[in-house]
Each structure stands twice: as C-alpha cells, then as structure tokens.
Design an enzyme around this catalytic site. Structure first.
Site, mmCIF file in Angstrom:
data_model
loop_
_atom_site.group_PDB
_atom_site.id
_atom_site.type_symbol
_atom_site.label_atom_id
_atom_site.label_comp_id
_atom_site.label_asym_id
_atom_site.label_seq_id
_atom_site.Cartn_x
_atom_site.Cartn_y
_atom_site.Cartn_z
ATOM 1 N N HIS A 159 36.863 42.297 35.151
ATOM 2 C CA HIS A 159 36.582 42.969 36.421
ATOM 3 C C HIS A 159 37.045 42.094 37.568
ATOM 4 O O HIS A 159 36.540 40.983 37.771
ATOM 5 C CB HIS A 159 35.089 43.255 36.546
ATOM 6 N N ASP A 410 33.323 39.439 35.171
ATOM 7 C CA ASP A 410 34.118 39.209 36.371
ATOM 8 C C ASP A 410 35.166 38.120 36.121
ATOM 9 O O ASP A 410 34.843 37.018 35.663
ATOM 10 C CB ASP A 410 33.220 38.756 37.519
#
Length: 942
Positions: A159, A410
């Site tokens: 992400h 992330d």
C-alpha cells in the site's frame, strides 16, 4: 495500546517501513499546535470564509427544511447528491411503469440486509473476544472440506500512500520506485509469483524513469496475469469528503493513463485504507465496468455481525434500486487491519509469525513474543499446519471454499531481500500443503482476479436456478446489501468522524479546483470549436496536469486532511497553482472567443480573484469606475441550463450604471462592502454592485458598467439599519444609516418568495415565513464542542455543544430592490470574533428561493484549539429535526435524537443543494478594463 489490546493491536516499531499506520489520531496539545488544530491554517490577519449556509425552502416538509453548508468560494458548486438524482429518475421510471400497467417498488430496493437495520440491531458493547479481540474464539469442525478442498489465494501487495507522512515525491524517491523495481524483478524469477498494484500516480511516475526493457517486462507480467492492476485510479480516493465528480476524474485520470500505456482496464477494485465506505463509490465502480470490489475499514462491530452470519461478502445494491441493476460483488476483510498480522486469520500473534520481514535481524518484530521462523525441511510440517489452521478459521467466516489472504502492508517489498523472504518461505509452505491431500487444501499466490473468478465459478456450480436476472454481475448464493459503512471505528469508541472537518480550508480549495477545472475544460473546448487547433497549443498540458492535481488530492490522506503539515502544504501549493493556471486558460479562451488574438500579451481577460498564497483566501479585484470609461463584464455559464440570478461585482465608485450588451439599462443596487467584518469598524472604500444577469447554456453574456451619466439608471443605494452599534461604528459613505438604540426585538428581510426574521439582540435567525404567510420557527445557534483526545482522525466531544452568542452584538440590515441582508457581529465571551451574513435575493429563480448564509471566523488565535465550532438550526420545539452545519468543515450533518452513534451524520459532502448546480459546474463572470488592457474573471453567486 492500553490494556489487553496491546496483544492484538500493536504499536509497531518505527523501523518497519509504513508500520505506524495512521498512528497519531488525536490532536496534540502544546505550545505549537499541529496543522489540524484550530490555529494551523490561517496566518495572522488572514481570515477564512467558513461557510455559506443555504436554506432551501423549496422542499418544506412538515416543519423541516434542507440546510447545506458551503464556503464562499464553493457556493458555485454545492455538490449534487448523486443518489438523489438517480432516485428521482427511478421514481419517474416507476411512475411511467405504473401508468402503463406494470408494477414496481417506488424508489426502494428489496435487499437481504440494510445497514440501518444492522446498526439498530448491533449492541456496540465492545466485548473482548480473546485472541481475536473484536470477534470471538473461531472454531471449525473438520469435515467442512471433505467434499471440496479449501482453495487459498495469497495476494502480495504494497500500500503506497501518495502523500501522508512524506510528500508523494519524497515517498516515490525513497520507497515506491524501489518497490516497483523489486516487484518486476521478483515476479520475473518465478511464474508462480503474483502481485497486485493500485496507485497509478506512482506507476506513471515510475514509468517516466523506467528503462524500455522494464516497461516491456511490466506489460508482459500484466498480460500473463502475474501482476494485476487493481482499481486503476490515480489514487485510492477517500469516500466521505470527495465529491463524486472528483472521484470520476481521478478514476478517469488513472485508467486512461493505464489503458494508453499498459493496455489494460481493471475489473476489480481494491480499497483497503479509506476511512469508511460509501455506496456511491460502489455505484460508480459498477457503472465504470468493474465486476468486483474489496473494502477493509468498516466498524469492527459491523465486521463481527456480518462475519457471524457469513455475510462478509455480498452483492452491494443501491437503496433506491428497485430492479436490482446496480449490484456489484463486494468482499469485506474481517479483521482489524490490512497488515500481515491481521489478514491470515483471527489470531494476529500467529499470523505475525509469517511476516518474514519481521524476522530477527530484519526490519521489525512481532509484539506477540513469537517471531517468524525461516522454513526448513525440519519445521515445514509444523509451520504449514499452524498457518493452515488460521486459513481454515478465517474461511469459516465466509460462505465459499475459496479464501483470499492479503500479504502486505504500507510500503512493503522495498528490497529484493524482503520479496525473496516472502515468496520463498511461502512457496515452501504451499508445496508442502499441496503435496499432502489429507490436508484438503490448495495454496497458491494469486491476484484479485484469480480469487473472484474462482469464487464465481464455485458459486455458479452450487446454484441450480438463475438468480439476480437483472444484475448479471451478482454472485448467486450471497446476500444483497444496501447502505453505507460510516462512521468508521477501529477500536473502542474511537469514531473516525474528525477527518470530515479536518483542515477545512483545503477542503474548500479542493472544491474550487474541481469547479474551475470543469469550467476551464468546457470553455477551452468552446474556444477550440471557434478557432480549430490554433488555441490547442495554448493549453499545453494544463488540463491534464490539473486533472492529476485534483485527482491527487482525492487520496484518502489528502482531502481528509490527515497528512502531515509539509505534505498538506505540498498538496495546497499544487491546488493553488492549478487554480491560477486554469483561470489564466479560461481568460485566454474567452479572449479568443471574443476576438482577441491567441498570442496577445497581456491577455484582455484575467481572474478577478487575486490568489496571493496557497493558505489565504483570494482577494477580490475591484472594477475601477472613473473618467467615464465603460467596463465590460463578461459572464460565462458552464452549465447546460440557462443561468438567471443576481450577480455581484465589486466597484470603487457608488455612482455607476449597468447596461446589457444591447445598451439597455439594467436595474442595479449598491450595498456596503462589509468585508470580513471581524471588527465593528468598517473602513472599506468599495461597494458591492448587484444586478440581474441571464446567460444561455455554455454561453457568454456581456454587461457594461460605467460611471453615472445623464441617460442611465444609477444604481440605487441600499438603506442601512443599525442595531447595538458600538462607539467606534461609522456609517459608510454615501449610505444613510438609521440607528435603533432599543425597543426592536425582531427585524426581517424579505423577497417575493419568503421572509426571514432575526433577533436584533443576537443577529440570529428566529423564523421563516413563506409567501403564503405561514411562519416556521427556526432557532439558529452558534455553538462550540469541546473535546479531549480528538485529532485529525477522531472527534471525541465532551458532551453537547454549548451556545456561544450573547445579546448585544452589532446587527446591520441593508435593503434594496435586488438584495436584502442581515450582517451581524455577534457578542461572545472570550472567543475570537465570528461574523455572519444572511441574504435574500429578488426574483423568481432558484437563487431567490434560497437564503444565503455566510460565516467568517478568525482562527489565528488559540481559543479554537481542541474545539469544534458549529451552527445548528432547530425547526421544531421537540428538537427532533436538528441540522448541524459544521463551520470548521463546510459539511452538513443531520442527527435524529434516537441516533445510537453520536454525530454519525450524512457522509455525502454538501448533499442538499443538488438542484442548484450541475456536478463540478461553476458560474463565472469576466470583466475587462479597456483603458488598461487588463481584465478579470469573476465568480457569480450561485
């Protein structure tokens, strides 16, 4: 996290890239408040026009009316509620069907699950579920997979926020370009490896730097199915603050680039990080041709309720869709987060052991005291069965034997070492499980397309009758659901409603950029139609660049206001520069249409709004009326309907006349320019000139302003009544002021369609009178919430909002034939001043059927730290219909007294003013000063 939650919802080590996900959700207290506190966004002596509230009395229903909060800069594009448009169309369709003898449900879908009923049923008791804190002790019997083995698709992903803690360019240089390099090289090593990618803003940036061979490799991986592009938007957009026009723009920007360069069009959407999910997004995806979608951030109690009944996958249907034509299949992730510890199964302490980048000596660790183990021949059996146990437990929360397991977080897979650790260790587990039929499972790397196509095949085999005949994309055997997933909470009572109003100034600038982009686009195309390709070179890549700037800000850490200070400044500068550039393009386009040469310098037309800085309101340029020079004012209407309204232009001379393009006198009115009016002393030498304008669809109309002559109708001066004047108040010249020292408790302003009654002591609205004489009590309050622990994400009020206004504030009433206004400077205790103006316009237009309220607040002082300023309107004595208009965020929220979730509200940004404005539209006027060869582009009140 405090207490037992630390075992399942850890605070990760900062050494793990991206691990501190949305970690600081609360406003910090200190000497230097962060940008999301009340003093962050306005420099000293600058003011924010907080909101224009428009009361829509066209829809009076049993003592209530619609209220919409919009900024002064954005009242030209209030933002139409898409659902209301479609519902109106569907109601018309139903009526026509009944007239023809057929039957239908009037504007209401028939579904298995409605979110309203679900919210009413859920207890929200936040029970401790054990290892799965927000659920229960998940178990399975064993024979579930006797007839059909469990099919597991492990989906690697990373992400990449286009701005959050770092700017989009900082993230790209430090992380994302390495991630994409790693992904391409890693997938080329083994055809069994898979990956998905979402953000086109980063892929396009990487594409510019990539070698020809790297580009060909990526295209080959996409074509083979190893790499799937999901969503394909420029960003993963927010779904609560973004206007749907901007969502369409960002999806278009990303998907057009993808189609032109990579040659694919995604069919599966991936939205793991927006803070709550909207049915409007589901509708748009369905109409864009998407087949399936995945969502993550929904209230943990909603996840638990849906999981208990195996309803985490559903056919998402619009609530107004009576013929089931809008369904899109939706997968909801069941656990706390999208990171690896919260995706393999219900026990994060186990799942974390299979996040191999947390291995000892690597980038992080597992806070559950058991660390990852490299897979060997000696431990593969134990490791594989442990992981398969989590897969099985997760699978019993769903209806099918096909399971999706995301593998990422992330900014993951920055290094090849990280990718190899994940792919190699998981492949050893897959090989072991797949080679032991007694385990009744098949594990492999996959993409969203692999998962959804397999699930659909399984569902089709199990279904003997054709279901959902009107919706071919629905999956049989799964429930239908209607409604939204707001307000989001991840733990306890931490409701993520703070971001609805965080950094309101930039939320308003976003709308201005959106409106200006649409207007510039249509005006440029008109100019090009007049002069072929001659003007095409003028635009350069302005429109494309500003579409991308608008698209970038729709990111769920952009328009939400949840990014760090310097990142917000980066967004703001891009938007500010974009508006200036687009207005220059518009000015040149108008000049071209009206006969000015494209290459003329300076352009005859320019913006009347001077934008000095990204963090300040634009300053209105003033039309100079002197030496009897005629000043042209050219209005542009980007709408596809005729525009009729009272326009306003700032002038420096009260002795003026207005003519139309044929030289016919036009009625006009002058009113004092109170400005922001933060103090009681008004020193402005300028005047607001009002006059009616009519502009054809997508047309231009010219009006002429000149100094007073013998053969014109001079603009009439407004009369001014003054209540509670302070000692330093001076009546502006040349207006005649009437002073009222006392005895008057009420004052009203009127138009042919309505009247508004105000208190002369507070300046606040008291009641509304319709044209037939019926009076509706309306109690306006300006109030303040105090909070502790609120932040950019959260809103945690300490009780109800307390009213602030006291008796004795300055109230100014100006009246004329075109506009009547109440301008008030309410009296407060210690807070920095707030000013409110309310206006009614003459005529029989939509503008005249509304009342315009405008608020100014100086946020430069610290009184607003940890506070939320609102205005609210009570329309009956029992307070059952209360409309909350948040002055901090240009957002209208409605709350019924029985609501379980405080301030859940309506997630649609600016929902109520649909009938006034086409999506993304903006009304402009343009005036030129012939003597100086310069001009202005001026926005007209909508």
């Amino acid at each position: 996290m405090a207490g037992g939650y630390g075992r399942s919802l850890p605070t990760y080590s900062s050494s793990l890239p991206g691990s501190n996900r949305k970690g600081s959700k609360r406003r910090s207290a200190g000497k230097s408040p962060p940008m999301f506190s009340w003093s962050w966004f306005v420099r000293p002596r600058t003011y924010l026009t907080l909101a224009s509230v428009v009361f829509t009395f066209l829809f009076l229903f049993q003592g209530g009316f619609i209220v919409t909060s919009i900024s002064k800069a954005t009242r030209k594009n209030p933002g139409q509620n898409l659902s209301s448009i479609l519902e109106s169309q569907l109601r018309k369709k139903v009526f026509e069907g009944k007239r023809n003898g057929s039957s239908a449900h009037v504007g209401e879908a028939v579904v298995d699950i409605t979110m309203k009923a679900l919210y009413d049923r859920i207890a929200f008791d936040d029970r401790d579920g054990g290892a799965w804190k927000q659920g229960w002790d998940v178990r399975y019997d064993g024979p579930e997979w006797d007839e059909e083995k469990l099919k597991v698709f492990v989906v690697p992903h990373s992400h990449n926020d286009p701005g959050w803690i770092r700017t989009v360019e900082e993230y790209y240089q430090e992380r994302t370009r390495h991630i994409l390099d790693t992904v391409v090289a890693s997938l080329l090593k083994d055809p069994r490896r898979k990956f998905i990618w979402e953000e086109m803003s980063y892929l396009e940036r990487w594409w510019r730097d990539a070698t020809p061979q790297s580009k060909e490799d990526l295209k080959r991986l996409v074509k083979s199915g190893q790499l799937e592009i999901v969503g394909g938007g420029w960003v993963m957009n927010d779904e609560a603050n973004s206007h749907y026009f901007a969502i369409i723009e960002q999806m278009t920007a990303g998907n057009l680039w993808l189609l032109d360069n990579v040659g694919v069009a995604p069919k599966n959407s991936w939205a793991i990080d927006p803070f709550g999910h909207s049915p409007t997004m589901a509708y748009l995806l369905r109409r864009m041709g998407f087949h399936n979608m995945l969502i993550q951030r929904t209230h943990y109690e909603v996840k638990k309720e849906l999981a208990w009944n195996k309803n985490l996958e559903f056919n998402w249907r619009q609530s107004w869709d009576f013929d089931n034509s809008t369904d899109i299949f939706c997968h909801m992730m069941p656990f706390y987060s999208y990171d690896i510890p919260h995706t393999c199964g219900p026990e994060p302490g186990v799942c974390c052991q299979f996040d191999y980048w947390r291995s000892p000596g690597r980038a992080g660790y597992c806070p559950w005291n058991k660390q990852p183990q490299t897979i060997t021949d000696e431990n593969v059996k134990e490791r594989a069965e442990l992981l398969l146990d989590q897969y099985r437990k997760k699978s019993v929360l769903y209806r099918s034997n096909t399971l999706l397991v995301p593998l990422g977080d992330d900014f993951r897979y920055i290094e090849m070492a990280e990718a190899d650790l994940a792919y190699e260790n998981y492949q050893k587990i897959f090989d072991y499980v797949n080679s032991h039929p007694n385990l009744k499972a098949e594990l492999k790397f996959g993409t969203l397309e692999d998962y959804f196509s397999t699930l659909r095949q399984e569902a089709t085999k199990k279904t003997t009758t054709k279901e959902f005949s009107n919706s071919p994309l629905s999956v049989p055997g799964f429930p239908s659901l209607a409604g939204d997933f707001f307000t989001y909470a991840d733990i306890h009572q931490d409701y993520w409603s703070g971001y609805y109003v965080t950094r309101p100034f930039y939320k308003a600038v976003d709308r201005v950029l959106e409106q200006t982009l649409r207007a510039a686009d249509t005006l440029f195309m008109l100019a090009r139609a007049f002069h072929g390709n001659e003007i095409a070179t003028l635009s350069g890549d302005v429109l494309e660049r500003q579409r991308r700037n608008l698209a970038l800000f729709q990111h769920h850490d952009g328009v939400t206001g949840t990014a760090k200070d310097h990142v917000v400044v980066d967004y703001a500068n891009k938007m500010h520069d974009g508006i200036v550039e687009l207005e220059s393009l518009m000015a040149a386009s108008v000049g071209e249409i009206l006969g000015q040469k494209v290459r003329s310098t300076p352009h005859l037309f320019e913006s009347v709004e001077l934008r000095k800085s990204y963090d300040m309101l634009p300053v209105s340029k003033v039309v100079e009326i002197k030496n009897f020079k005629v000043q042209r004012v050219v209005f542009y209407n980007p709408l596809e309907e005729t525009l009729q309204q009272v326009a306003m232009v700032m002038v420096d001379n009260p002795a003026v006349c207005v003519f139309d393009s044929l030289g016919k006198p036009v009625q006009s009115q002058l009113s004092p320019d109170w400005g922001a009016g933060i103090t009681a002393s008004f020193t402005s030498k300028n005047h607001r000139l009002h006059f009616p304008v009519t502009v054809s669809p997508l047309g231009l109309a010219t009006y002429l302003i000149t100094a007073d002559t013998d053969n014109c109708d001079t603009a009439s001066l407004s009369s001014v009544s003054v209540f509670n004047e302070p000692r330093d108040f001076m009546c502006p010249d040349p207006y005649l002021c009437t002073y009222h020292p006392g005895g008057h408790e009420r004052v009203s302003i009127s138009s042919s369609q309505q009247s508004l009654v105000f208190s002369t002591q507070t300046g606040l609205l008291m009641s509304h009178k319709s044209s037939n004489g019926n009076e509706l009590p309306v109690e306006e309050e300006i109030a303040m919430y105090t909070s502790q622990g609120s932040g950019a994400y959260l809103f945690r009020p300490q009780g109800e909002a307390a009213p602030l206004v006291q008796s004795g504030g300055l109230v100014l009433v100006s009246k004329g034939p075109l506009v009547e206004e109440v301008h008030s400077v309410p009296k407060f205790n210690t807070l920095a001043p707030l000013v409110r103006s309310a206006r009614l316009y003459a005529g029989k237009t939509i503008q005249a059927a509304s009342a315009e309220f405008e608020y100014y607040v100086d946020f430069a002082r610290n009184e607003f730290n940890d506070r939320e300023l609102i205005t609210r309107f009570k329309t009956d004595l029992n307070n059952k219909r209360i409309f909350y208009t948040d002055l901090n965020g240009f957002q209208t929220m409605r709350r019924e007294t029985y609501s379980k979730i405080p301030l859940q509200g309506n997630y649609y940004p600016m929902p109520s003013l649909a009938f006034l404005q086409c999506p993304g539209g903006r009304r402009f006027s343009i005036h030129s000063r012939q003597a100086l060869g310069v001009a202005s582009l001026h926005k007209v009140t909508g």
